[in-house]
Design a protein around this motif. Structure first.
Motif, PDB file in Angstrom:
ATOM      1  N   GLY A 252       0.812  -1.151  -0.072  1.00 36.24           N
ATOM      2  CA  GLY A 252       0.161   0.003  -0.191  1.00 36.24           C
ATOM      3  C   GLY A 252       0.877   1.343  -0.134  1.00 36.24           C
ATOM      4  O   GLY A 252       1.128   1.798  -1.073  1.00 36.24           O
ATOM      5  N   ARG A 358      -3.645   0.523  -8.708  1.00 36.61           N
ATOM      6  CA  ARG A 358      -5.070   0.118  -8.302  1.00 36.61           C
ATOM      7  C   ARG A 358      -5.013  -1.133  -7.722  1.00 36.61           C
ATOM      8  O   ARG A 358      -5.803  -1.451  -6.774  1.00 36.61           O
ATOM      9  CB  ARG A 358      -5.897   0.676  -9.373  1.00 36.61           C
ATOM     10  CG  ARG A 358      -6.127   1.902  -9.795  1.00 36.61           C
ATOM     11  CD  ARG A 358      -6.821   2.919  -8.698  1.00 36.61           C
ATOM     12  NE  ARG A 358      -6.967   4.121  -9.147  1.00 36.61           N
ATOM     13  CZ  ARG A 358      -6.165   5.301  -8.328  1.00 36.61           C
ATOM     14  NH1 ARG A 358      -5.592   4.976  -6.887  1.00 36.61           N
ATOM     15  NH2 ARG A 358      -6.153   6.340  -8.710  1.00 36.61           N
ATOM     16  N   GLN A 361      -3.559  -1.323  -4.567  1.00 36.43           N
ATOM     17  CA  GLN A 361      -4.548  -0.880  -3.187  1.00 36.43           C
ATOM     18  C   GLN A 361      -5.516  -1.846  -3.003  1.00 36.43           C
ATOM     19  O   GLN A 361      -6.134  -1.784  -2.096  1.00 36.43           O
ATOM     20  CB  GLN A 361      -5.116   0.590  -3.799  1.00 36.43           C
ATOM     21  CG  GLN A 361      -4.013   1.906  -3.940  1.00 36.43           C
ATOM     22  CD  GLN A 361      -4.537   2.985  -4.538  1.00 36.43           C
ATOM     23  OE1 GLN A 361      -5.580   2.807  -5.238  1.00 36.43           O
ATOM     24  NE2 GLN A 361      -3.954   4.198  -4.185  1.00 36.43           N
ATOM     25  N   GLU A 365      -6.484  -3.352   0.724  1.00 36.18           N
ATOM     26  CA  GLU A 365      -7.714  -3.398   1.367  1.00 36.18           C
ATOM     27  C   GLU A 365      -8.161  -4.902   1.902  1.00 36.18           C
ATOM     28  O   GLU A 365      -8.938  -5.025   2.836  1.00 36.18           O
ATOM     29  CB  GLU A 365      -8.773  -2.600   0.419  1.00 36.18           C
ATOM     30  CG  GLU A 365      -8.541  -1.188   0.569  1.00 36.18           C
ATOM     31  CD  GLU A 365      -9.388  -0.333  -0.430  1.00 36.18           C
ATOM     32  OE1 GLU A 365     -10.371  -0.839  -0.683  1.00 36.18           O
ATOM     33  OE2 GLU A 365      -9.196   1.063  -0.650  1.00 36.18           O
TER      34      GLU A 365
ATOM     35  N   GLY B  58      -8.621   4.033   0.211  1.00 40.51           N
ATOM     36  CA  GLY B  58      -8.346   3.922  -1.636  1.00 40.51           C
ATOM     37  C   GLY B  58      -7.716   5.062  -2.112  1.00 40.51           C
ATOM     38  O   GLY B  58      -6.797   5.543  -1.766  1.00 40.51           O
ATOM     39  N   GLU B  59      -8.633   5.472  -3.220  1.00 41.87           N
ATOM     40  CA  GLU B  59      -7.727   6.366  -4.022  1.00 41.87           C
ATOM     41  C   GLU B  59      -7.707   7.808  -3.349  1.00 41.87           C
ATOM     42  O   GLU B  59      -6.761   8.637  -3.697  1.00 41.87           O
ATOM     43  CB  GLU B  59      -8.733   6.793  -5.173  1.00 41.87           C
ATOM     44  CG  GLU B  59      -8.703   5.464  -6.043  1.00 41.87           C
ATOM     45  CD  GLU B  59      -9.723   5.642  -7.117  1.00 41.87           C
ATOM     46  OE1 GLU B  59      -9.937   6.923  -7.840  1.00 41.87           O
ATOM     47  OE2 GLU B  59      -9.859   4.591  -7.896  1.00 41.87           O
ATOM     48  N   ARG B  61      -6.149   8.174  -0.857  1.00 42.58           N
ATOM     49  CA  ARG B  61      -5.130   8.344  -0.399  1.00 42.58           C
ATOM     50  C   ARG B  61      -3.873   8.848  -1.248  1.00 42.58           C
ATOM     51  O   ARG B  61      -2.587   9.210  -0.783  1.00 42.58           O
ATOM     52  CB  ARG B  61      -4.579   7.079   0.252  1.00 42.58           C
ATOM     53  CG  ARG B  61      -5.465   6.611   1.614  1.00 42.58           C
ATOM     54  CD  ARG B  61      -4.662   5.222   1.928  1.00 42.58           C
ATOM     55  NE  ARG B  61      -5.016   5.026   3.486  1.00 42.58           N
ATOM     56  CZ  ARG B  61      -4.612   4.170   4.275  1.00 42.58           C
ATOM     57  NH1 ARG B  61      -3.693   3.324   3.775  1.00 42.58           N
ATOM     58  NH2 ARG B  61      -5.008   3.853   5.429  1.00 42.58           N
ATOM     59  N   PHE B  65       0.227  10.724  -0.300  1.00 43.79           N
ATOM     60  CA  PHE B  65       1.412  10.117  -0.702  1.00 43.79           C
ATOM     61  C   PHE B  65       2.502  11.202  -1.239  1.00 43.79           C
ATOM     62  O   PHE B  65       3.496  11.240  -1.174  1.00 43.79           O
ATOM     63  CB  PHE B  65       1.527   8.801  -1.233  1.00 43.79           C
ATOM     64  CG  PHE B  65       1.033   7.816  -0.371  1.00 43.79           C
ATOM     65  CD1 PHE B  65       1.487   7.309   0.839  1.00 43.79           C
ATOM     66  CD2 PHE B  65      -0.203   7.115  -0.770  1.00 43.79           C
ATOM     67  CE1 PHE B  65       1.030   6.657   1.585  1.00 43.79           C
ATOM     68  CE2 PHE B  65      -0.620   5.950   0.240  1.00 43.79           C
ATOM     69  CZ  PHE B  65      -0.067   5.673   1.417  1.00 43.79           C
TER      70      PHE B  65
END
Lengths: 381, 464
Positions: A252, A358, A361, A365, B58-59, B61, B65
């Motif tokens: 992540g 993606r 990620q 999760e 998710g996105e 984040r 960064f």
């Protein structure tokens, strides 16, 4: 030990969860026995860590031998041999990165081993600054020693990197000024006639020796007679938490976040991890593989008990989902064009990098879901 | 006491189910360990201040960064091949945000004699105000002393701090010693400082929970104010009113040791310019006072040097750095310390609970019950702590109440426990003992406690 809850939904939900657990088990009860079935997977994980670090140390020693041979007799061939040894050393190291992120033996030393991005001119000359860096500054740093290199690492700013794989990489390849290929430092940088050639050679030898020393410490800490493995395995639930913490953090925040999203955003070659050698695609692959290894309980020839079996016994669909996603991430990374610094610059490549982000990620999760299945709280960046 | 918010009702509602520990000690409020509400993270190690809000998924984040990389990235002299990050200086204190806010944590004054300043800076001004009511910079050195410069430009000089030990004793006779700093300058490149110069030392604060503090409604903070001490409790918190370069109006100040910045975008842009010498749309002009001609003539890294997207991402990062959960919050000693903290009056300014607005710009930060232990207001802390340098409405004796959440983890993250605006306090007890002015009664309450009670109160602070 306190029972941990997932507080994500807020205090009210936490209290509700607490009440539910209180009914079932009594609150504040000991979790020690809860994941006792994980012991085989934990023991196998320790075996994998040990084998991985052994390989990492062996390849670093081979790198040191190649570096010493190069500095003793700088030629295009000895330089190429040192570069090849560096790339070979990166493969097992990359696969060991899943053992980071939980204050294990690697975490205190990692800044000395694998820091990036690094400000090149902190170490040596760069285009436009022929006298830059510690190497060209005998007034401030009259004698280059391992201690000096270690002390200067991250002194003053996080990118003032003086040590580790990427410092060695810079000294072997030089700045990457070619959009289509890696850096092209000539072997003559280490021959009389080039300013500070002897200090450069000395620095390269010592920084490589320091890497070997630090990796030796990590290997020693994982030895069967050292305290760490026993401490790691003592509480199965905590051991599983660390395993998942390493997997989730690497995929992540580290891969999807710092190494890929940031590079995509800045479109800057400086943001690819192995920017001097253009070896970033191998770093990414090794890391994604490391996460899969940790889940399946395998590495090289070893294939023992894994977390996958524990998950499957509780939730077969979740195991299947994560197994598929781990594979998908590796495939998405393999799909990124090489070199990575080109991929982040052109539109087709950027779409591939984003797809890999993606995928990672999504996988992360699911790793959080797996933790929740075990009643474990993950603190991911 | 000042007007109370109706927050205790909310807390009570959460308290209704029995506590989990079984021995629900009096005083534990369920959920009080979640200092940042749903954003709270559970890291207690080196990364305790470096994690994103726990409910950021998710996105969402991605920008965190990117902001993180901007925060860590060192700026270099312009022109450079790394054109996105050139434009350092010409004069500066540090080359990156993280140099002073190391690990998103707290800076410190030099610990060795002669060590250069990093994590502590000196603000300068002379009597009077600028066109917006802010401090008037020293004529030759400007509003902040920059001890570094790029090649070919003179640095402004060097600064040093010296300490004098000041003995004292607790009411029970136990002695203690506090160290009082004084500052001196050397190698000043543009002549002596104006004799009227006022100097304010400021350490780099830790970065956690800033977005939550920004998301607290102004009305809630103003309700805590009691400018004329109408209730006669000796505490007269008041808001600073400062210039907002975004809206071009005067507005409530929230950030900085004197609450002299209205929001995080302004705070960040101000720090980029003042500390690193990086211009932005909000602060487009390099900091080169008239005598500093080489500074003014040096090449810049673009106009502005920090593009709008980078400022947005850096601000997103600053907003979403999470607050770590408390530890040992059900420990009986800690709970006793919490009761003593309140009984001593500390909580009059270090207000335990605030609630963020439901309409906050960042949804993760909206509607959160938070426990920052601050009112974000200005208080007179007495002569001993005074810097004597006004900053908008803040007088030379006033400081903004700093949040206390996370304070017990500074040692783990930053390897020191130096506290207060200038890092003079070597531990929590010394920080309490320096309090004066409006906080004098609270300090005396602490100073006169029995040893065990003092230890309990400190244990409570360490649990934050």
């Amino acid at each position: 030990m306190k029972t941990s809850f997932n507080f994500t939904a807020g205090p009210a939900a936490a209290i509700a969860a607490c009440a539910a657990v209180a009914l079932a088990t009594g609150c504040g009860g000991d979790d020690g026995g809860e994941l006792s079935g994980a012991r085989p997977a934990i023991d196998n994980y320790i075996a994998i860590a040990r084998a991985g670090y052994d390989d990492t140390l062996a390849t670093a020693k081979a790198l040191k031998a190649a570096v010493d041979a190069f500095v003793a007799a700088p030629t295009p061939a000895t330089l190429e041999a040192a570069r090849t040894a560096w790339k070979a050393a990166r493969e097992p190291y990359g696969q060991s990165e899943v053992f980071r992120f939980y204050d294990g033996p690697i975490d205190n030393l990692e800044p000395l081993i694998n820091s990036w991005p690094l400000d090149e001119v902190y170490i040596d000359y760069v285009e436009g600054n022929p006298t830059g860096g510690i190497i060209n500054d005998p007034v401030t740093f009259p004698v280059i020693t391992k201690q000096l290199i270690a002390d200067r690492n991250a002194a003053g700013a996080e990118e003032n990197i003086s040590a580790g794989y990427h410092a060695i990489e810079f000294l072997l390849w030089g700045q990457d000024l070619d959009p289509n290929g890696p850096g092209a430092r000539p072997h003559t940088d280490y021959l009389p006639g080039k300013a500070s050639y002897d200090r450069r050679g000395q620095y390269l030898k010592l920084v490589t020796e320091l890497l070997v020393d630090d990796l030796q410490s990590v290997v020693d800490a994982w030895r069967p007679d050292a305290p760490y493995p026993a401490e790691f395995a003592a509480d199965p639930k905590e051991a599983v938490r660390r395993m998942l913490q390493g997997m989730g953090s690497l995929g992540g925040a580290e891969l999807a976040g710092e190494r890929m999203t940031v590079a995509l955003d800045n479109r800057d070659q400086e943001d690819e991890q192995s920017c001097f050698s253009d070896n970033t695609h191998r770093d990414l692959r090794a890391d994604a593989l490391a996460i899969q290894n940790a889940y399946l309980g395998r590495y090289g020839e070893i294939h023992g008990a894994g977390l996958d079996e524990l998950v499957r016994a509780r939730d077969a669909a979740l195991d299947a989902k994560l197994a598929q996603q781990l594979e998908a991430s590796i495939a998405a990374i393999a799909d990124i064009p090489v070199p990575f610094d080109r991929a982040i610059a052109d539109e087709a490549g950027r779409a591939k990098v984003l797809a890999a982000v993606r995928a990672l990620q999504t996988q992360t999760e699911t790793i959080v879901e797996v933790a929740t299945l075990f009643g474990i709280q993950l603190n991911l960046k | 006491m000042r007007p109370q918010l109706h927050l205790p009702l909310l807390v009570l509602a959460l308290t209704a189910p029995a506590g989990c520990s079984g021995d629900a000690a009096a005083g534990y409020e369920p959920g009080e360990e979640l200092s940042g509400g749903d954003t709270t993270v559970f890291e207690q190690g080196h990364d305790a201040f470096s994690l994103s809000a726990r409910n950021l998924k998710g996105e969402r984040r991605d920008r965190f960064f990117v902001g993180n990389s901007i925060f860590n990235r060192p700026w270099v002299t312009a022109p450079s091949s790394t054109s996105g990050v050139d434009g350092l200086g010409p004069t500066f204190n540090a080359t990156s945000c993280s140099a002073c806010h190391f690990m998103d944590g707290r800076g410190a004054p030099p610990t060795q004699p002669g060590e250069e300043f990093l994590g502590l800076l000196l603000r300068l001004s002379i009597p009077g105000v600028d066109e917006h009511g802010g401090p008037l910079g020293e004529p030759s050195y400007g509003g902040q002393f920059n001890h570094h410069a790029i090649l070919g430009v003179p640095a402004e000089g060097r600064a040093f701090v010296d300490y004098e030990e000041v003995p004292g004793q607790y009411a029970d006779g136990t002695p203690y010693s506090l160290r009082r700093p004084t500052y001196r300058f050397a190698d000043l490149a543009f002549g002596p400082l104006d004799p009227r110069t006022m100097v304010s030392p400021r350490t780099a604060p830790f970065m956690i929970g800033l977005g939550l503090l920004e998301a607290v409604d102004e009305a809630q903070l103003l309700a805590l104010a009691d400018e004329d001490d109408a209730d006669g409790d000796g505490i007269s918190g008041r808001p600073n009113r400062v210039w907002d370069p975004v809206t071009q109006t005067t507005t409530l100040g929230r950030f900085g040791w004197k609450a002299n910045q209205p929001g995080l975008e302004q705070q960040n842009a101000g720090a980029f310019l003042g500390d690193i010498g990086i211009t932005s749309a909000l602060f487009p002009d390099e900091n080169c006072p008239p005598p500093q001609t080489a500074c003014a003539a040096a090449p810049n890294g673009g106009k502005p040097e920090l593009d709008g997207d980078k400022l947005t991402d850096a601000t997103y990062y600053a907003r979403l750095l999470a607050v770590p959960a408390r530890r040992d919050y059900e420990d009986p000693t800690v709970l006793r310390g919490k009761a003593l903290f309140r009984a001593a009056g500390c909580a009059s300014c270090h207000v335990p609970v605030l609630v963020t607005a439901a309409s906050a710009e960042v949804p993760e930060l909206a509607g959160q019950v938070i426990r920052p232990y601050t009112d974000l207001l200005l208080h007179d802390l007495g002569d001993d702590l005074a810097d004597g340098r006004p900053d908008f409405l803040a007088t030379g004796r006033e400081w903004r109440t700093p949040p206390l959440w996370g304070i017990g983890l500074i040692g783990v993250v930053n390897g020191h426990t130096l506290l207060l605006h200038d890092g003079r306090a070597r531990d929590l007890a010394e920080a309490v003992l320096w309090h004066g002015g409006e906080a004098e009664a609270a300090r005396e309450a602490f100073r006169t406690l029995p040893r065990d009670d003092r230890a309990a109160l400190i244990r409570f602070l360490e649990s934050l």
